[in-house]
Design a protein around this motif. Structure first.
Motif, mmCIF file in Angstrom:
data_model
loop_
_atom_site.group_PDB
_atom_site.id
_atom_site.type_symbol
_atom_site.label_atom_id
_atom_site.label_comp_id
_atom_site.label_asym_id
_atom_site.label_seq_id
_atom_site.Cartn_x
_atom_site.Cartn_y
_atom_site.Cartn_z
ATOM 1 N N ALA A 35 -31.134 -43.189 -21.697
ATOM 2 C CA ALA A 35 -32.552 -42.931 -21.458
ATOM 3 C C ALA A 35 -32.931 -41.595 -22.090
ATOM 4 O O ALA A 35 -32.131 -40.651 -22.101
ATOM 5 C CB ALA A 35 -32.837 -42.906 -19.960
ATOM 6 N N PRO A 36 -34.139 -41.504 -22.635
ATOM 7 C CA PRO A 36 -34.556 -40.225 -23.246
ATOM 8 C C PRO A 36 -34.735 -39.143 -22.180
ATOM 9 O O PRO A 36 -35.069 -39.421 -21.042
ATOM 10 C CB PRO A 36 -35.880 -40.575 -23.910
ATOM 11 N N ALA A 37 -34.492 -37.919 -22.571
ATOM 12 C CA ALA A 37 -34.626 -36.788 -21.654
ATOM 13 C C ALA A 37 -36.131 -36.541 -21.400
ATOM 14 O O ALA A 37 -36.948 -36.685 -22.306
ATOM 15 C CB ALA A 37 -33.987 -35.542 -22.243
ATOM 16 N N PRO A 38 -36.458 -36.173 -20.154
ATOM 17 C CA PRO A 38 -37.879 -35.911 -19.858
ATOM 18 C C PRO A 38 -38.386 -34.667 -20.607
ATOM 19 O O PRO A 38 -37.669 -33.679 -20.750
ATOM 20 C CB PRO A 38 -37.910 -35.700 -18.353
#
Length: 110
Positions: free
Chosen positions: A105-108
């Motif tokens: 998942a992409p980092a926030p």
């Protein structure tokens, strides 16, 4: 003699047959287990080369190699045994991208 109230009679009519049924089922299961246990004790000791294998889950299994004559005496037909046919063989695992794990998942963003 005075009868119990209507609610008590209804409960008796429901729970007594249920308890009798479940008790009967428990007795049947117990008798079946005892019969199976007696059959295991009555099984003849198999003579042959013995190997012990350890399964991936940690259990040990003892395998006895017997001759074709011994198998016939036990009621098995060795001509029908052997490697599974192509219809019985398990399907190979798909080697597509679907079987790979999903991307991280992409980092926030802050």
């Amino acid at each position: 003699m005075k009868l119990p109230s209507k609610g008590v009679l209804i409960r008796i009519c429901i729970y007594v047959p249920l308890l009798a049924f479940f008790g009967w089922q428990a007795c049947q299961k117990y008798k079946e287990e005892q019969r199976a246990e007696q059959e295991l004790k009555a099984a003849p000791e198999i003579e042959g080369r013995k190997h012990t294998f350890t399964l991936p889950d940690g259990k040990s299994v003892e395998v006895v190699e017997i001759s074709e004559d011994q198998a016939r005496q036990m009621g098995f037909d060795p001509s029908k045994s052997g490697p599974p046919s192509k219809a019985e063989a398990p399907a190979p695992a798909p080697a597509t991208e679907e079987s790979k794990s999903p991307p991280p998942a992409p980092a926030p963003a802050n």
